[in-house]
Design an enzyme around this catalytic site. Structure first.
Site, PDB file in Angstrom:
ATOM      1  N   GLU A   1     -17.497 -32.200  -2.083  1.00  0.00           N
ATOM      2  CA  GLU A   1     -18.721 -31.425  -2.335  1.00  0.00           C
ATOM      3  C   GLU A   1     -18.465 -29.925  -2.209  1.00  0.00           C
ATOM      4  O   GLU A   1     -17.476 -29.496  -1.608  1.00  0.00           O
ATOM      5  CB  GLU A   1     -19.836 -31.855  -1.374  1.00  0.00           C
ATOM      6  CG  GLU A   1     -19.511 -31.612   0.089  1.00  0.00           C
ATOM      7  CD  GLU A   1     -20.764 -31.486   0.955  1.00  0.00           C
ATOM      8  OE1 GLU A   1     -21.641 -30.666   0.606  1.00  0.00           O
ATOM      9  OE2 GLU A   1     -20.848 -32.195   1.978  1.00  0.00           O
TER      10      GLU A   1
ATOM     11  N   LYS B   1     -24.442 -34.956  12.384  1.00  0.00           N
ATOM     12  CA  LYS B   1     -24.541 -34.012  13.493  1.00  0.00           C
ATOM     13  C   LYS B   1     -25.732 -34.331  14.371  1.00  0.00           C
ATOM     14  O   LYS B   1     -26.726 -34.868  13.901  1.00  0.00           O
ATOM     15  CB  LYS B   1     -24.750 -32.612  12.928  1.00  0.00           C
ATOM     16  CG  LYS B   1     -23.493 -32.058  12.354  1.00  0.00           C
ATOM     17  CD  LYS B   1     -23.494 -30.562  12.359  1.00  0.00           C
ATOM     18  CE  LYS B   1     -22.094 -30.094  12.089  1.00  0.00           C
ATOM     19  NZ  LYS B   1     -21.970 -29.297  10.895  1.00  0.00           N
TER      20      LYS B   1
END
Ligand code: PSU
Ligand code: MN
Length: 304
Positions: free
Chosen positions: A24, A158
């Protein structure tokens, strides 16, 4: 003419049936601080090559959906100001208007599917944000995992996200979440989120077989491989927790909403950790690039 603009090396690899790994570009433009972002983007590509696959970094450049970037394009993107952050909702608009944008996990999966690339490696995916019961902030990455047939290698999510809720949504959407080589779900900076992963896979070969089985069953959607950060690079949870809380409070105080939330939090955590979060981020993303390349190689090897 095809909508997808393949770089020469990616076109050659796909044509020859060689393994290719999608990468990405939002991690470059919005996920990593400058100027380290360019160096890291290059190292990710090198790691994919060293592990036997061709890297295909994906971005929309002046309306063109580019799959595989030349080094000069990578360099330009890493330094560019105000690049859009594209997901499923706005990718086609960006292309239709001839503008430039970086692809998130969702948009990269769409492009990979269009190009015939089945494996994608990154750092972390988007998910259900903490406080989503108020904000409704749930990343479009999760829906995309349920739609596009791509195996995504990430290091978990995260702690800015609510991991139990993220797992619940992925279960509802029918997305397999596979911890690599351990029972526990990895949590980005740390090897364990203190939660069991729904599935455990111990080799690239089994992951490739499961991917192929889904294809043969014509099941929509991909697989999420959660690869734990290497032990030497791990940051204990207790150290990150106060910085994450502080970053979230700052985001609320500044009225940050929508697609700005994730980049804001990533940048703030980088500042608050005085760069410590970056080292761990680099180690885990390279680890994922290597595993992605090995899965892609197994997929190609299994082809009839
Ligand atoms: N998580 C990270 N690093 C990142 C991102 C997420 O640890 O760079 C980026 C990815 O591109 C991901 C996107 O697809 O943020 C998710 O954004 P949102 O939460 O706005 O859907
Ligand atoms: Mn969001």
């Amino acid at each position: 003419m095809s909508l997808v603009h393949l770089s020469a090396p990616v076109a050659a690899a796909l044509e020859a049936g060689k393994p290719v790994v999608a990468l990405e570009s939002t991690i470059i433009t919005h996920g990593l601080p400058r100027p380290q972002n360019l160096e890291v983007a290059r190292r990710i590509e090198t790691t994919v090559r060293e592990n036997g696959a061709e890297p295909a970094t994906i971005a929309v450049l002046e309306g063109k959906l580019c799959v595989g970037l030349e080094d000069a394009q990578l360099e330009w993107l890493a330094d560019a100001e105000r690049v859009a952050k594209l997901s499923r909702a706005d990718m086609a608009v960006c292309m239709a208007e001839g503008r430039t944008g970086a692809t998130t996990v969702a948009a990269t999966m769409i492009a990979a599917r269009m190009a015939g690339i089945e494996v994608f490696a990154t750092g972390g995916i988007g998910g259900v944000h903490r406080g989503a019961e108020q904000s409704f902030d749930v990343s479009a990455d999760l829906q995309e995992l349920a739609r596009s047939p791509v195996t995504v290698v990430a290091a978990g999510a995260k702690a800015i996200l609510d991991l139990p809720k993220t797992l619940e949504v992925l279960e509802t959407l029918g997305v397999p979440v596979m911890a690599y080589g351990q029972d526990m779900l990895p949590a980005f900076w740390s090897r364990s989120a203190g939660l069991r992963a729904p599935l455990r896979m111990d080799s690239p070969g089994v992951i490739a077989r499961a991917h192929r089985m889904r294809r043969e069953m014509a099941l929509d959607g991909g697989q999420l491989v959660a690869n734990p950060i290497p032990e030497t690079a791990e940051i204990p949870r207790a150290e990150m927790t106060p910085m994450i809380s502080r970053a979230m409070q700052d985001a609320a105080d500044h009225g940050i909403t929508g697609k700005e939330v994730t980049p804001y939090l990533l940048q703030r955590i980088y500042e608050l950790s005085e760069g410590r979060s970056l080292e761990a981020n680099v180690a885990l993303v390279l680890n994922n690039a290597a595993l992605g390349a090995r899965i892609a190689a197994e997929l190609v090897a299994e082809r009839p």
